[in-house]
Scaffold this active site. Structure first.
Site, PDB file in Angstrom:
ATOM      1  N   ASN A  66      -5.020  -4.477   7.693  1.00 53.92           N
ATOM      2  CA  ASN A  66      -5.887  -4.307   8.847  1.00 53.92           C
ATOM      3  C   ASN A  66      -6.096  -5.680   9.500  1.00 53.92           C
ATOM      4  O   ASN A  66      -5.899  -6.713   8.876  1.00 53.92           O
ATOM      5  CB  ASN A  66      -7.235  -3.765   8.355  1.00 53.92           C
ATOM      6  CG  ASN A  66      -7.966  -3.018   9.435  1.00 53.92           C
ATOM      7  OD1 ASN A  66      -7.424  -2.741  10.512  1.00 53.92           O
ATOM      8  ND2 ASN A  66      -9.202  -2.663   9.153  1.00 53.92           N
TER       9      ASN A  66
ATOM     10  N   ALA B 221      -1.220  -1.494  -5.932  1.00 52.30           N
ATOM     11  CA  ALA B 221      -1.474  -0.080  -6.248  1.00 52.30           C
ATOM     12  C   ALA B 221      -2.949   0.244  -6.044  1.00 52.30           C
ATOM     13  O   ALA B 221      -3.610   0.793  -6.925  1.00 52.30           O
ATOM     14  CB  ALA B 221      -1.039   0.212  -7.681  1.00 52.30           C
TER      15      ALA B 221
ATOM     16  N   ARG C 260      -1.783  -5.180 -16.409  1.00 52.89           N
ATOM     17  CA  ARG C 260      -1.913  -4.060 -15.460  1.00 52.89           C
ATOM     18  C   ARG C 260      -0.868  -2.979 -15.755  1.00 52.89           C
ATOM     19  O   ARG C 260      -1.120  -1.796 -15.616  1.00 52.89           O
ATOM     20  CB  ARG C 260      -1.764  -4.545 -14.006  1.00 52.89           C
ATOM     21  CG  ARG C 260      -2.886  -5.414 -13.518  1.00 52.89           C
ATOM     22  CD  ARG C 260      -4.221  -4.693 -13.532  1.00 52.89           C
ATOM     23  NE  ARG C 260      -4.314  -3.646 -12.529  1.00 52.89           N
ATOM     24  CZ  ARG C 260      -5.126  -2.579 -12.619  1.00 52.89           C
ATOM     25  NH1 ARG C 260      -5.903  -2.418 -13.664  1.00 52.89           N
ATOM     26  NH2 ARG C 260      -5.149  -1.677 -11.657  1.00 52.89           N
TER      27      ARG C 260
ATOM     28  N   LYS D 212      -7.397  -1.892  17.402  1.00 54.13           N
ATOM     29  CA  LYS D 212      -8.136  -1.529  16.188  1.00 54.13           C
ATOM     30  C   LYS D 212      -9.037  -2.694  15.764  1.00 54.13           C
ATOM     31  O   LYS D 212     -10.170  -2.494  15.327  1.00 54.13           O
ATOM     32  CB  LYS D 212      -7.157  -1.148  15.070  1.00 54.13           C
ATOM     33  CG  LYS D 212      -7.827  -0.793  13.758  1.00 54.13           C
ATOM     34  CD  LYS D 212      -7.296   0.474  13.147  1.00 54.13           C
ATOM     35  CE  LYS D 212      -8.145   0.994  12.006  1.00 54.13           C
ATOM     36  NZ  LYS D 212      -7.881   0.332  10.730  1.00 54.13           N
TER      37      LYS D 212
ATOM     38  N   ASN E  23     -22.408   4.278  10.668  1.00 53.44           N
ATOM     39  CA  ASN E  23     -21.863   4.080  12.018  1.00 53.44           C
ATOM     40  C   ASN E  23     -22.734   4.755  13.081  1.00 53.44           C
ATOM     41  O   ASN E  23     -23.010   4.185  14.141  1.00 53.44           O
ATOM     42  CB  ASN E  23     -20.441   4.634  12.109  1.00 53.44           C
ATOM     43  CG  ASN E  23     -19.469   3.855  11.237  1.00 53.44           C
ATOM     44  OD1 ASN E  23     -19.835   2.817  10.675  1.00 53.44           O
ATOM     45  ND2 ASN E  23     -18.240   4.326  11.098  1.00 53.44           N
TER      46      ASN E  23
HETATM   47  P1  NAD Z   1      -7.296  -2.008  -2.205  1.00 52.16           P
HETATM   48  O1  NAD Z   1      -8.177  -3.146  -2.582  1.00 52.16           O
HETATM   49  O2  NAD Z   1      -7.691  -0.622  -2.602  1.00 52.16           O
HETATM   50  O3  NAD Z   1      -5.829  -2.262  -2.753  1.00 52.16           O
HETATM   51  C1  NAD Z   1      -5.199  -3.508  -2.761  1.00 52.16           C
HETATM   52  C2  NAD Z   1      -4.440  -3.610  -4.068  1.00 52.16           C
HETATM   53  O4  NAD Z   1      -3.591  -4.751  -4.001  1.00 52.16           O
HETATM   54  C3  NAD Z   1      -5.342  -3.792  -5.298  1.00 52.16           C
HETATM   55  O5  NAD Z   1      -4.979  -2.852  -6.269  1.00 52.16           O
HETATM   56  C4  NAD Z   1      -5.035  -5.204  -5.747  1.00 52.16           C
HETATM   57  O6  NAD Z   1      -5.155  -5.375  -7.153  1.00 52.16           O
HETATM   58  C5  NAD Z   1      -3.590  -5.325  -5.299  1.00 52.16           C
HETATM   59  N1  NAD Z   1      -3.109  -6.708  -5.222  1.00 52.16           N
HETATM   60  C6  NAD Z   1      -3.662  -7.767  -4.598  1.00 52.16           C
HETATM   61  N2  NAD Z   1      -2.915  -8.867  -4.793  1.00 52.16           N
HETATM   62  C7  NAD Z   1      -1.861  -8.494  -5.569  1.00 52.16           C
HETATM   63  C8  NAD Z   1      -0.763  -9.180  -6.122  1.00 52.16           C
HETATM   64  N3  NAD Z   1      -0.590 -10.483  -5.933  1.00 52.16           N
HETATM   65  N4  NAD Z   1       0.128  -8.485  -6.862  1.00 52.16           N
HETATM   66  C9  NAD Z   1      -0.030  -7.157  -7.091  1.00 52.16           C
HETATM   67  N5  NAD Z   1      -1.074  -6.445  -6.590  1.00 52.16           N
HETATM   68  C10 NAD Z   1      -1.979  -7.113  -5.837  1.00 52.16           C
HETATM   69  O7  NAD Z   1      -7.119  -2.104  -0.627  1.00 52.16           O
HETATM   70  P2  NAD Z   1      -6.819  -0.922   0.407  1.00 52.16           P
HETATM   71  O8  NAD Z   1      -8.083  -0.220   0.750  1.00 52.16           O
HETATM   72  O9  NAD Z   1      -5.648  -0.141  -0.052  1.00 52.16           O
HETATM   73  O10 NAD Z   1      -6.432  -1.780   1.697  1.00 52.16           O
HETATM   74  C11 NAD Z   1      -5.182  -2.410   1.868  1.00 52.16           C
HETATM   75  C12 NAD Z   1      -5.072  -2.793   3.347  1.00 52.16           C
HETATM   76  O11 NAD Z   1      -5.030  -1.585   4.119  1.00 52.16           O
HETATM   77  C13 NAD Z   1      -6.302  -3.563   3.862  1.00 52.16           C
HETATM   78  O12 NAD Z   1      -5.922  -4.529   4.793  1.00 52.16           O
HETATM   79  C14 NAD Z   1      -7.146  -2.475   4.523  1.00 52.16           C
HETATM   80  O13 NAD Z   1      -7.999  -2.972   5.539  1.00 52.16           O
HETATM   81  C15 NAD Z   1      -6.059  -1.594   5.107  1.00 52.16           C
HETATM   82  N6  NAD Z   1      -6.496  -0.211   5.336  1.00 52.16           N
HETATM   83  C16 NAD Z   1      -7.085   0.501   4.324  1.00 52.16           C
HETATM   84  C17 NAD Z   1      -7.481   1.805   4.573  1.00 52.16           C
HETATM   85  C18 NAD Z   1      -8.117   2.646   3.486  1.00 52.16           C
HETATM   86  O14 NAD Z   1      -8.550   3.767   3.792  1.00 52.16           O
HETATM   87  N7  NAD Z   1      -8.192   2.211   2.245  1.00 52.16           N
HETATM   88  C19 NAD Z   1      -7.273   2.379   5.848  1.00 52.16           C
HETATM   89  C20 NAD Z   1      -6.642   1.629   6.836  1.00 52.16           C
HETATM   90  C21 NAD Z   1      -6.273   0.318   6.571  1.00 52.16           C
HETATM   91  O1  KPL Z   2     -11.827   1.590  10.959  1.00 56.72           O
HETATM   92  C1  KPL Z   2     -13.017   1.705  10.812  1.00 56.72           C
HETATM   93  C2  KPL Z   2     -13.616   1.025   9.639  1.00 56.72           C
HETATM   94  O2  KPL Z   2     -14.658   1.444   9.138  1.00 56.72           O
HETATM   95  O3  KPL Z   2     -12.999   0.041   9.203  1.00 56.72           O
HETATM   96  C3  KPL Z   2     -13.833   2.447  11.849  1.00 56.72           C
HETATM   97  C4  KPL Z   2     -14.156   3.831  11.334  1.00 56.72           C
HETATM   98  C5  KPL Z   2     -13.035   2.563  13.134  1.00 56.72           C
HETATM   99  C6  KPL Z   2     -15.099   1.736  12.167  1.00 56.72           C
HETATM  100  O4  KPL Z   2     -14.842   0.493  12.732  1.00 56.72           O
END
Ligand code: NAD
Ligand code: KPL
Length: 308
Positions: free
Chosen positions: A104, A9, A36, A187, A205
């Site tokens: 990611n 979450a 939690r 990506k 950036n």
């Molecule tokens: P985050 O850290 O905000 O959320 C991850 C959540 O998973 C945390 O709340 C954590 O406590 C929970 N978690 C981890 N292990 C757990 C377990 N065993 N049981 C229950 N909960 C658990 O991360 P995020 O920013 O949401 O990113 C998630 C993925 O999405 C990453 O790989 C990130 O690179 C990718 N991503 C994020 C964004 C963004 O804007 N946040 C955009 C594109 C891609």
């Molecule tokens: O995805 C991105 C990040 O910050 O993780 C961008 C904006 C593409 C930069 O690499």
């Protein structure tokens, strides 16, 4: 209608869960433990902030060990947590369950896929590449910060799932296609061209525009590595797109920069780490990327952060 079980979450998990719940799609949040669960109950639900509007959704939450079977699992943990998180609920997956992986980079998807239970029909792993942006402004509260797209698909081309209609209803932009691996590689390459440099130079950036020679050399090597690793399509026009992303996100700090600035573990092993290992496996020279990875690891260690 089967439930969407959202594992994690955090930012992206909450963004998906709240939009699904808003559309009346049945959702369950999976939280780590009873502590939690208690913290979540105290908040009264999951809050989404979008265009200045805040709305709280009282989505039912459960712990990893809840007995409810899982037909549709959205894995929204960081790449380094995905495999162990999925392992914790593996015994709850039903035959033919859909497992959507929002991570990611590359590497975590294979690790999760390899550790899924042996069921018949087997669980189906769906990879997602997301360019949407979200961050948490409080515990169990997410801000939808950037419109984007979600590309979905299977490593081995499969039929579009019926639940895509639920994403339409929830206003979650998405496209199902056969080229998900190419999109993840692309990506990954974009992130490798931008994020480490922003960390090492401590900059937004846009400041990379002043370091055009360094970015160009890196892009040239990334193109060669992608081609050598059997991903030539992901290499087409890479440099132009990197320049375009740097301009379009000039005022932003990259996600890796934000992680380091906030003392959080990065996903380096699933970005530069994966790329350098893939290059070595394919026998491609990648001196700039190898050096960048080493500099980044040294930097993370100096900050007292994990370097894996
Ligand atoms: P985050 O850290 O905000 O959320 C991850 C959540 O998973 C945390 O709340 C954590 O406590 C929970 N978690 C981890 N292990 C757990 C377990 N065993 N049981 C229950 N909960 C658990 O991360 P995020 O920013 O949401 O990113 C998630 C993925 O999405 C990453 O790989 C990130 O690179 C990718 N991503 C994020 C964004 C963004 O804007 N946040 C955009 C594109 C891609
Ligand atoms: O995805 C991105 C990040 O910050 O993780 C961008 C904006 C593409 C930069 O690499």
């Amino acid at each position: 209608m089967p439930f969407w079980h959202v594992l994690g979450a955090g930012s992206l998990g909450s963004l998906w869960a709240t939009r699904l719940a808003r559309a009346g799609v049945p959702v369950r949040l999976i939280l780590r433990d009873s502590a939690r669960l208690k913290a979540y109950a105290a908040k009264g639900g999951l809050t989404l902030s979008e265009q200045g509007q805040r709305q709280t959704f009282d989505i039912t939450a459960q712990t990893l060990d809840d007995p409810q079977p899982i037909q549709r699992l959205l894995v929204a943990c960081k790449a380094y947590d995905a495999q162990s998180a999925v392992a914790s609920v593996a015994s709850r997956l039903t035959p033919g369950a859909d497992v959507l992986l929002l991570q990611n980079g590359l590497g975590s998807q294979e690790a999760v896929a390899a550790s899924l239970p042996d069921l018949f029909p087997p669980p189906r792993c769906i990879f997602v590449s997301s360019t949407e942006g979200a961050f948490r402004d409080d515990d169990f509260s997410v801000v939808f910060a950037g419109q984007g797209a979600n590309w979905l698909g299977e490593a081995h081309q499969g039929l579009a799932p019926v639940w895509l209609d639920e994403l339409v209803a929830a206003d979650i932009p998405h496209q199902w296609g056969p080229d998900i691996l190419e999109r993840l590689w692309r990506k990954l390459a974009l992130n490798c061209a931008i994020n480490p440099l922003t960390v090492l130079h401590g900059c937004r950036n846009g400041e990379l525009q002043k370091r055009a020679a360094e970015v160009t050399a890196l892009c040239d090597e990334l193109v060669a590595v992608l081609e050598c690793c059997g991903q030539p399509k992901a290499a087409v026009g890479l440099h132009q797109q990197v320049d375009q992303v740097i301009r379009a996100t000039a005022a932003n700090y990259s996600s890796m920069h934000q992680d380091v600035a906030q003392g959080r573990r990065t996903e380096i092993s699933y970005l530069l780490g994966y790329l350098c290992a893939a290059a070595a496996r394919h026998g491609c020279q990648a001196p700039l990327l190898d050096q960048l990875r080493e500099r980044l690891i040294d930097h993370l260690k100096a900050q007292g952060l994990p370097s894996d």
